[in-house]
Design a protein around this motif. Structure first.
Motif, PDB file in Angstrom:
ATOM      1  N   GLY A  91       0.711  -1.255   0.023  1.00  0.00           N
ATOM      2  CA  GLY A  91      -0.061   0.016   0.010  1.00  0.00           C
ATOM      3  C   GLY A  91       0.865   1.289   0.091  1.00  0.00           C
ATOM      4  O   GLY A  91       0.235   2.272   0.047  1.00  0.00           O
ATOM      5  N   ILE A  92       2.064   1.054  -0.096  1.00  0.00           N
ATOM      6  CA  ILE A  92       2.867   2.314   0.025  1.00  0.00           C
ATOM      7  C   ILE A  92       2.621   3.491  -1.372  1.00  0.00           C
ATOM      8  O   ILE A  92       2.690   4.361  -1.167  1.00  0.00           O
ATOM      9  CB  ILE A  92       4.600   1.968  -0.034  1.00  0.00           C
ATOM     10  N   LEU A  93       2.353   2.662  -2.505  1.00  0.00           N
ATOM     11  CA  LEU A  93       2.329   3.345  -3.724  1.00  0.00           C
ATOM     12  C   LEU A  93       1.178   4.001  -3.606  1.00  0.00           C
ATOM     13  O   LEU A  93       0.889   5.206  -4.146  1.00  0.00           O
ATOM     14  CB  LEU A  93       2.456   2.613  -5.096  1.00  0.00           C
ATOM     15  N   THR A  94       0.030   3.411  -3.145  1.00  0.00           N
ATOM     16  CA  THR A  94      -1.241   3.850  -2.951  1.00  0.00           C
ATOM     17  C   THR A  94      -0.987   5.358  -2.092  1.00  0.00           C
ATOM     18  O   THR A  94      -1.817   6.352  -2.383  1.00  0.00           O
ATOM     19  CB  THR A  94      -2.288   3.071  -2.295  1.00  0.00           C
ATOM     20  N   GLN A  95      -0.375   5.086  -1.066  1.00  0.00           N
ATOM     21  CA  GLN A  95       0.015   6.221  -0.005  1.00  0.00           C
ATOM     22  C   GLN A  95       0.410   7.430  -0.948  1.00  0.00           C
ATOM     23  O   GLN A  95      -0.072   8.622  -0.631  1.00  0.00           O
ATOM     24  CB  GLN A  95       0.638   5.723   1.221  1.00  0.00           C
ATOM     25  N   LEU A  96       1.545   7.243  -1.567  1.00  0.00           N
ATOM     26  CA  LEU A  96       2.181   8.258  -2.169  1.00  0.00           C
ATOM     27  C   LEU A  96       1.024   8.953  -3.183  1.00  0.00           C
ATOM     28  O   LEU A  96       1.218  10.152  -3.438  1.00  0.00           O
ATOM     29  CB  LEU A  96       3.126   7.675  -3.023  1.00  0.00           C
ATOM     30  N   ASP A  97       0.335   8.022  -3.788  1.00  0.00           N
ATOM     31  CA  ASP A  97      -0.764   8.408  -4.754  1.00  0.00           C
ATOM     32  C   ASP A  97      -1.712   9.493  -4.102  1.00  0.00           C
ATOM     33  O   ASP A  97      -2.143  10.501  -4.714  1.00  0.00           O
ATOM     34  CB  ASP A  97      -1.304   7.364  -5.544  1.00  0.00           C
ATOM     35  N   GLU A  98      -1.972   9.268  -2.736  1.00  0.00           N
ATOM     36  CA  GLU A  98      -2.958   9.941  -2.207  1.00  0.00           C
ATOM     37  C   GLU A  98      -2.648  11.121  -1.886  1.00  0.00           C
ATOM     38  O   GLU A  98      -3.498  12.170  -1.934  1.00  0.00           O
ATOM     39  CB  GLU A  98      -3.459   9.047  -1.008  1.00  0.00           C
ATOM     40  N   TYR A  99      -1.305  11.350  -1.344  1.00  0.00           N
ATOM     41  CA  TYR A  99      -0.793  12.664  -0.977  1.00  0.00           C
ATOM     42  C   TYR A  99      -0.038  13.174  -2.003  1.00  0.00           C
ATOM     43  O   TYR A  99       1.471  13.020  -2.147  1.00  0.00           O
ATOM     44  CB  TYR A  99      -0.031  12.454   0.150  1.00  0.00           C
ATOM     45  N   LYS A 100      -0.820  13.803  -3.049  1.00  0.00           N
ATOM     46  CA  LYS A 100      -0.093  14.554  -4.184  1.00  0.00           C
ATOM     47  C   LYS A 100       0.950  15.310  -3.696  1.00  0.00           C
ATOM     48  O   LYS A 100       1.812  15.920  -4.646  1.00  0.00           O
ATOM     49  CB  LYS A 100      -1.219  15.192  -5.091  1.00  0.00           C
ATOM     50  N   SER A 101       1.006  16.118  -2.744  1.00  0.00           N
ATOM     51  CA  SER A 101       1.745  17.259  -2.438  1.00  0.00           C
ATOM     52  C   SER A 101       2.936  16.595  -1.339  1.00  0.00           C
ATOM     53  O   SER A 101       3.689  17.321  -0.938  1.00  0.00           O
ATOM     54  CB  SER A 101       1.093  18.330  -1.592  1.00  0.00           C
TER      55      SER A 101
END
Lengths: 361, 361
Positions: A40-50
């Motif tokens: 889920g690390i890629l998903t986390q990065l994707d959620e926090y665009k900033s």
């Protein structure tokens, strides 16, 4: 060889040694990216665009900061993640495809579940022309196709997802071409789970289809046909085409071979095609749907296909591959058939070879 | 983070999806290159500078044309081989390094024999902080260091080749620095096979050295010392430093930790360093030789180190890595020690941290 493929820029000595290290560490980078996707690390990065810190990701996912940092650092090196001046991490454009692109996800799952472990034995497979890596799924199988119905669910699922993703995009484009001559009978050789036969029977309710495959494989296809309520339109015939004594009945208007010849060595292909040629009348047609790396629009597709060949070497058959179109055409001619037309860009990456009995032309 | 590392160029969507496929197929490409190296195909390409056909390679090496062509095509896609207009194959500059460069060969062997199979379990290792991939070598081990003396010869050899290749280049540069203060006693903590202790005893015949390591590991080191005729200069002490009750004797002039702290998690590192600090007098020194990815001259070295961290995660310890120098410095300070000087570019990729007991400064 298609001349404009894989023309790499000249490298400096430093760049070449860097490229060599990228190959030397390739399996580790693959698993790091896969772990980031699975955890889920890629998903986390994707959620926090900033941007998001390693610490926040670790807390959110209940992972150790150590694990998250180690994976993110690998991701930095492979260009999957980026870091800004505030030490916040971002998903790169490559990372977006690794996370969201269905094809990339399916390729990665396939290469992990089906290929990764067996690929350890690739050198042995090359020496013996046997799929030496298949033993990771059990010692009793001669080819992956025998093993497939008996594999654990997750592994089997990744195989079918890969197989179907590509064929699903091709079948709707191929059907109108095949049905131009209004065939009454089709033989679907290597029917797999029956996907094409079911689509074809729905496309033209007057056509009568026979699915051919290995006995164990066929059971699944027959169940699917029954579930689709098409048992009146589709029957089945268990055959092992490696047995050269097994021949095809005459009176079939269209023979259909989809993603099938890539499972066989060239001598076996010629033998199969000869037996089809023997059964073909003057106006009958053979359609071969294959993915030829030399006929791709994009080099990235050629790259994926050429390296999928290694799966056939180490895992599937030991002697087959994603063929160059010249090799397939050569086999077709050796079998006494001729190519009437080649339709390219069928679905994502297929070519459709329309063949006739050359004696009839 | 070192700001100038891993600054990737902005990619087009097409380039990004291509990069994603390169990652998705990375393990297959690795094994194809390795197979070409092992089977002698790269050597054949290297011998025929003006090019050689797949057929000639196959005949020379008694391999099937199928296997040779399949591997060469993968090599074309990964830039390891090139093809000319006459369909003759050549070794690329990257291929030359993969074949001839000792470091690249050692990295590749290590990543195949030690890392490849266990790396399949990287995601599990990240979740559990246990080296989940170690089970491919047997279920009985807690860390790779316990398993190492008992591994099959070929696997063990690739581990030592990797370990020694890097340290061999560093020791001759480190010795004059360590001996500047003319120490009478050195404790070599994590002595491994005794390489450093033997070199140090030869460098200065007046020094008395104690090798510290796990009991099973130490046997090999003691044998090597005996073989070198240095038993009067070097003795040994079996310790498991994960046991926090185990302390060091006082009166040691120099503590030496080479490629050792990367085997431990940060809490363990602080505990080890605290116990060393407790044993250190005012003028005693601790030297830490490590490979920090942020202190490399070349990005390619940082790339290799950062991805070697994944070996520690999945195979070796589950909680250690190739640390950023800031992390090591932080651990050193937490242990009540201070860094007096950092010597970079020791050998191929090492940094030497010279530390003193901060109370004494």
């Amino acid at each position: 060889m298609k001349k404009d493929l894989f023309k790499h820029k000249p490298l400096t000595a430093y760049d070449a040694i860097y490229e060599a290290q990228k190959i030397a560490y390739a399996p580790l980078v693959f698993q790091a990216v896969r772990a980031m996707r699975e955890l889920g690390i890629l998903t986390q990065l994707d959620e926090y665009k900033s941007g998001v810190s390693a610490k926040d990701i670790a807390e959110k996912l209940k992972l150790s900061l150590y694990a998250v940092e180690t994976l993110l650092e690998s991701g930095l090196s492979s260009g999957v993640v980026e870091i800004d001046e505030y030490e916040m991490y971002h998903l790169s454009k490559t990372g977006v495809y690794l996370l969201h692109d269905e094809m990339t996800r399916i390729n990665m799952d396939y290469n992990h579940y089906i290929c990764y472990q067996g690929m350890y034995h690739l050198d042995e497979a090359c020496k013996t022309e046997k799929p030496a890596g298949l033993r990771v799924f059990g010692e009793q199988w001669q080819t992956l196709y025998q093993a497939l119905p008996h594999l654990p669910e997750k592994i089997k699922k990744s195989w079918y997802a890969f197989d179907h993703f590509y064929s699903d995009s091709a079948y709707p484009v191929a059907l109108p071409i095949i049905f131009q001559s209004r065939p009454k009978t089709i033989m679907d050789i290597g029917a797999n789970v029956g996907k094409f036969s079911i689509l074809a029977a729905k496309y033209d309710s007057d056509v009568r289809i026979t699915m051919v495959d290995l006995h164990d494989q066929l059971q699944n296809a027959v169940d699917n046909v029954s579930e689709a309520g098409l048992t009146d339109h589709i029957d089945s015939l268990a055959m092992d085409l490696l047995d050269r004594a097994q021949s095809f009945p005459k009176g079939i208007d269209v023979f259909w071979l989809s993603q099938f010849l890539s499972c066989f060595g060239k001598q076996e292909i010629v033998s199969i095609l000869q037996r089809i040629a023997d059964a073909m009348g003057d106006n009958d047609r053979l359609y071969i749907l294959e993915t030829c790396w030399d006929r791709q629009q994009h080099e990235a597709s050629a790259y994926s296909l050429i390296n999928t060949s290694l799966y056939f070497t180490a895992i599937a058959s030991g002697n087959s591959k994603m063929y160059h179109s010249d090799e397939l055409i050569d086999c077709i001619k050796q079998a006494g058939l001729q190519v009437c037309q080649i339709h390219d860009n069928i679905g994502i990456c297929h070519s459709l070879f329309e063949c006739g009995n050359s004696e009839s032309e």
